[in-house]
Design a protein around this motif. Structure first.
Motif, PDB file in Angstrom:
ATOM      1  N   ARG A   1       0.709  -1.331   0.320  1.00 41.59           N
ATOM      2  CA  ARG A   1      -0.102   0.662  -0.357  1.00 41.59           C
ATOM      3  C   ARG A   1       0.137   1.263   0.059  1.00 41.59           C
ATOM      4  O   ARG A   1       1.927   1.533   0.651  1.00 41.59           O
ATOM      5  N   VAL A   2       0.630   2.290  -0.891  1.00 41.32           N
ATOM      6  CA  VAL A   2       0.840   3.829  -0.359  1.00 41.32           C
ATOM      7  C   VAL A   2      -0.103   4.477  -0.195  1.00 41.32           C
ATOM      8  O   VAL A   2      -0.834   4.538  -1.321  1.00 41.32           O
ATOM      9  N   ASN A   3       0.348   5.785   0.496  1.00 44.65           N
ATOM     10  CA  ASN A   3      -0.910   6.372   1.146  1.00 44.65           C
ATOM     11  C   ASN A   3      -2.405   5.563   1.806  1.00 44.65           C
ATOM     12  O   ASN A   3      -3.113   6.322   1.173  1.00 44.65           O
ATOM     13  N   ASN A   4      -2.651   4.494   2.280  1.00 43.26           N
ATOM     14  CA  ASN A   4      -3.295   3.819   2.455  1.00 43.26           C
ATOM     15  C   ASN A   4      -4.115   3.451   1.013  1.00 43.26           C
ATOM     16  O   ASN A   4      -5.279   2.882   1.262  1.00 43.26           O
ATOM     17  N   ALA A   5      -3.786   3.115   0.312  1.00 46.15           N
ATOM     18  CA  ALA A   5      -3.571   2.757  -1.127  1.00 46.15           C
ATOM     19  C   ALA A   5      -3.471   1.412  -1.737  1.00 46.15           C
ATOM     20  O   ALA A   5      -2.445   1.418  -1.892  1.00 46.15           O
ATOM     21  N   LEU A   6      -3.732   0.433  -2.018  1.00 37.78           N
ATOM     22  CA  LEU A   6      -3.728  -0.641  -2.688  1.00 37.78           C
ATOM     23  C   LEU A   6      -3.165  -0.839  -3.369  1.00 37.78           C
ATOM     24  O   LEU A   6      -4.149  -0.043  -4.589  1.00 37.78           O
ATOM     25  N   ILE A   7      -1.846  -0.815  -3.872  1.00 36.17           N
ATOM     26  CA  ILE A   7      -0.973  -0.985  -4.859  1.00 36.17           C
ATOM     27  C   ILE A   7      -1.203  -2.120  -5.887  1.00 36.17           C
ATOM     28  O   ILE A   7      -1.160  -2.623  -6.807  1.00 36.17           O
ATOM     29  N   THR A   8       0.081  -3.065  -5.444  1.00 38.15           N
ATOM     30  CA  THR A   8      -0.458  -4.432  -5.708  1.00 38.15           C
ATOM     31  C   THR A   8      -0.712  -5.539  -4.720  1.00 38.15           C
ATOM     32  O   THR A   8      -0.143  -5.457  -3.065  1.00 38.15           O
ATOM     33  N   ILE A   9      -0.774  -7.093  -4.917  1.00 40.46           N
ATOM     34  CA  ILE A   9      -1.128  -7.776  -4.004  1.00 40.46           C
ATOM     35  C   ILE A   9       0.355  -8.832  -4.453  1.00 40.46           C
ATOM     36  O   ILE A   9       0.151  -9.025  -5.512  1.00 40.46           O
ATOM     37  N   ILE A  10       1.307  -9.257  -3.752  1.00 42.89           N
ATOM     38  CA  ILE A  10       1.749 -10.582  -3.884  1.00 42.89           C
ATOM     39  C   ILE A  10       1.369 -11.447  -3.537  1.00 42.89           C
ATOM     40  O   ILE A  10       1.350 -11.534  -2.491  1.00 42.89           O
ATOM     41  N   GLN A  11       1.505 -13.185  -4.076  1.00 43.37           N
ATOM     42  CA  GLN A  11       1.119 -14.587  -3.747  1.00 43.37           C
ATOM     43  C   GLN A  11       1.828 -15.413  -3.757  1.00 43.37           C
ATOM     44  O   GLN A  11       2.754 -15.436  -4.727  1.00 43.37           O
ATOM     45  N   ALA A  12       1.843 -16.036  -2.232  1.00 41.34           N
ATOM     46  CA  ALA A  12       2.845 -16.913  -3.104  1.00 41.34           C
ATOM     47  C   ALA A  12       2.934 -18.526  -2.413  1.00 41.34           C
ATOM     48  O   ALA A  12       1.835 -18.327  -1.279  1.00 41.34           O
ATOM     49  N   PRO A  13       2.416 -19.558  -2.443  1.00 39.13           N
ATOM     50  CA  PRO A  13       2.440 -20.462  -1.818  1.00 39.13           C
ATOM     51  C   PRO A  13       2.709 -21.284  -1.018  1.00 39.13           C
ATOM     52  O   PRO A  13       2.775 -21.726   0.288  1.00 39.13           O
ATOM     53  N   LYS A  14       3.927 -20.971  -0.732  1.00 44.72           N
ATOM     54  CA  LYS A  14       5.231 -20.639   0.933  1.00 44.72           C
ATOM     55  C   LYS A  14       6.361 -19.866   0.766  1.00 44.72           C
ATOM     56  O   LYS A  14       6.144 -19.192   0.088  1.00 44.72           O
ATOM     57  N   GLY A  15       6.244 -19.354   2.024  1.00 48.42           N
ATOM     58  CA  GLY A  15       8.203 -19.043   2.025  1.00 48.42           C
ATOM     59  C   GLY A  15       8.912 -19.089   3.832  1.00 48.42           C
ATOM     60  O   GLY A  15       8.034 -20.255   4.512  1.00 48.42           O
ATOM     61  N   HIS A  16       9.943 -18.672   3.840  1.00 47.41           N
ATOM     62  CA  HIS A  16      10.192 -18.708   4.732  1.00 47.41           C
ATOM     63  C   HIS A  16      11.677 -18.559   5.700  1.00 47.41           C
ATOM     64  O   HIS A  16      11.529 -17.115   4.875  1.00 47.41           O
ATOM     65  N   TYR A  17      11.567 -17.975   6.819  1.00 44.52           N
ATOM     66  CA  TYR A  17      12.386 -16.883   7.375  1.00 44.52           C
ATOM     67  C   TYR A  17      14.504 -17.457   6.696  1.00 44.52           C
ATOM     68  O   TYR A  17      14.117 -18.612   6.700  1.00 44.52           O
ATOM     69  N   ASP A  18      15.139 -16.677   6.099  1.00 41.67           N
ATOM     70  CA  ASP A  18      16.148 -16.802   6.215  1.00 41.67           C
ATOM     71  C   ASP A  18      16.910 -16.051   6.855  1.00 41.67           C
ATOM     72  O   ASP A  18      17.211 -15.127   7.377  1.00 41.67           O
ATOM     73  N   VAL A  19      17.600 -16.569   8.143  1.00 43.66           N
ATOM     74  CA  VAL A  19      19.145 -16.002   8.758  1.00 43.66           C
ATOM     75  C   VAL A  19      19.585 -15.599   8.741  1.00 43.66           C
ATOM     76  O   VAL A  19      20.256 -14.175   9.165  1.00 43.66           O
ATOM     77  N   ALA A  20      20.340 -15.544   7.391  1.00 40.83           N
ATOM     78  CA  ALA A  20      21.293 -15.290   7.054  1.00 40.83           C
ATOM     79  C   ALA A  20      21.283 -13.788   6.773  1.00 40.83           C
ATOM     80  O   ALA A  20      21.366 -12.887   7.452  1.00 40.83           O
ATOM     81  N   SER A  21      20.518 -13.410   5.639  1.00 40.42           N
ATOM     82  CA  SER A  21      19.744 -12.081   5.807  1.00 40.42           C
ATOM     83  C   SER A  21      18.594 -11.241   6.875  1.00 40.42           C
ATOM     84  O   SER A  21      18.239  -9.847   6.291  1.00 40.42           O
ATOM     85  N   LYS A  22      18.322 -12.447   7.819  1.00 36.62           N
ATOM     86  CA  LYS A  22      17.741 -11.572   8.615  1.00 36.62           C
ATOM     87  C   LYS A  22      15.912 -11.087   7.229  1.00 36.62           C
ATOM     88  O   LYS A  22      15.405 -10.140   8.601  1.00 36.62           O
ATOM     89  N   SER A  23      15.692 -12.121   6.395  1.00 33.39           N
ATOM     90  CA  SER A  23      14.343 -11.347   5.778  1.00 33.39           C
ATOM     91  C   SER A  23      13.102 -12.082   5.478  1.00 33.39           C
ATOM     92  O   SER A  23      13.804 -13.571   5.670  1.00 33.39           O
ATOM     93  N   TRP A  24      11.951 -12.301   5.107  1.00 32.33           N
ATOM     94  CA  TRP A  24      11.755 -13.239   4.678  1.00 32.33           C
ATOM     95  C   TRP A  24      11.714 -13.613   3.043  1.00 32.33           C
ATOM     96  O   TRP A  24      11.646 -12.602   2.156  1.00 32.33           O
ATOM     97  N   VAL A  25      11.919 -15.105   2.871  1.00 31.32           N
ATOM     98  CA  VAL A  25      11.366 -16.145   1.333  1.00 31.32           C
ATOM     99  C   VAL A  25      10.940 -15.582   0.950  1.00 31.32           C
ATOM    100  O   VAL A  25      10.170 -17.301   1.457  1.00 31.32           O
TER     101      VAL A  25
END
Length: 366
Positions: free
Chosen positions: A189-213
């Protein structure tokens, strides 16, 4: 003068047998009827998923039946008590016991002990079976009755905020950095307006980069109305794994120890826990409600059957029992709103109706 708190061994066993058989007969009838009605409403959604058939319907029944049994066990104890005591009164067996010198409390003592045993069974059943089936069923419903990860600690429909964006995970499994996400949707969202929707069947946490994949992700552009594949996506550098595991704690889907551990984690993270503490105490006070039913339903046992008021007494006993369940739900709701302390929200109805039942019993029979 009768100094023994219990009647004779034969009478005690006779009354316990009548109490248990009628209680569990009523419970079996209620579970069969309500499960059939529930499956009529859900079978269409279950079979709508490709590949589902009779096996999935039976699997749903196996998950749903413990929930129905746990919910209606106290009702079954109440109805079983009323049926049993009204029958004993109609057959003048209660009069015979009182003529032998037994007090009202001595007549009810075997039922109270049996109800205490039912409460213990109910607690173990809720903790070992119902909590697991509830968690599994919630996760299964979250994926529209499709495949569910084989993990006992699954949670369904979890929301987390990442700045101005919202992340929804249909299923969250595991704990710590081993958290796995399924059916992930990111609402950018940008300024409370929906811009894009990202969908994925699965995800996990990457310890090395401290982010989600996210893997095999797709992006929907709201303005253009187009969908495209974007492959692997990284997001949420500021989102900790425990924000997913603690974002939505379902007390009904957790055992007593698991809920206690979740409350401790939330407390350490500085999150409010009053509502969950009330649910934790209610895991003890809820099963103990079976202990109240013989006392609340005891008005059906006494009084002359030939006076024509046996039906009125049975209705009074039923009204007292159902009034307890109304007060219990009201108290839990007030505890959830923060109006009652957690321990008071869970235990106040139990002790209130214990006093009410004892007062009615003393004023009418003792």
């Amino acid at each position: 003068m009768q100094l023994n708190f219990f009647p004779s061994r034969q009478i005690s066993l006779y009354m316990v047998r009548l109490f248990l058989t009628r209680t569990f007969a009523v419970l079996a009838m209620l579970v069969a009827i309500l499960l059939t009605l529930d499956m009529l409403g859900e079978s269409g959604d279950i079979l709508a998923y490709p590949g589902n058939g009779d096996a999935q319907l039976w699997y749903y029944a196996g998950l749903r039946a413990p929930q129905i049994a746990a919910t209606f066990l106290p009702f079954s104890v109440l109805l079983g008590t009323l049926i049993m005591l009204a029958t004993l009164n109609q057959n003048s067996e209660i009069i015979s016991m009182k003529a032998a010198g037994l007090s009202a409390h001595q007549i009810l003592a075997p039922l109270v002990v049996a109800a205490l045993g039912v409460s213990a069974i109910s607690f173990v059943f809720n903790d070992r079976i119902v909590a697991r089936s509830t968690g599994t069923l919630s996760a299964w419903e979250a994926v529209d009755y499709g495949p569910v990860p084989a993990d006992r600690g699954v949670m369904a429909n979890t929301w987390v905020r990442d700045g101005n964006n919202l992340i929804n995970a249909g299923i969250v499994a595991g704990r710590g950095t081993a958290v796995q996400l399924r059916k992930v949707q990111i609402y950018n969202r940008v300024n409370n307006a929906l811009i894009t929707i990202i969908q994925a069947p699965k995800g996990h946490y990457d310890v090395a980069s401290k982010s989600w994949v996210l893997e095999n992700a797709r992006q929907f552009d709201v303005a253009r109305g187009t969908m495209r594949d974007i492959g692997t996506v990284r997001f949420g550098h500021d989102i900790r794994p425990d924000q997913f595991t603690l974002a939505k704690v379902d007390p009904d889907g957790m055992t007593f120890r698991e809920l206690d551990a979740a409350i401790t984690d939330l407390h350490d993270a500085g999150r409010p826990t009053s509502e969950l503490e009330g649910s934790l105490w209610h895991k003890l006070s809820g099963p103990l409600s079976a202990l109240l039913m013989p006392i609340l339903g005891s008005v059906a046992a006494f009084g002359l059957a030939r006076s024509g008021q046996l039906f009125v007494r049975a209705v009074m006993g039923m009204a007292l029992g159902f009034a307890y369940f109304v007060a219990d739900n009201f108290s839990l709701a007030m505890g959830s709103l923060g109006a009652y302390p957690p321990i008071l929200a869970a235990w106040a109805p139990f002790f209130l109706f214990l006093l009410v039942g004892e007062t009615v019993l003393f004023r009418t029979e003792e």
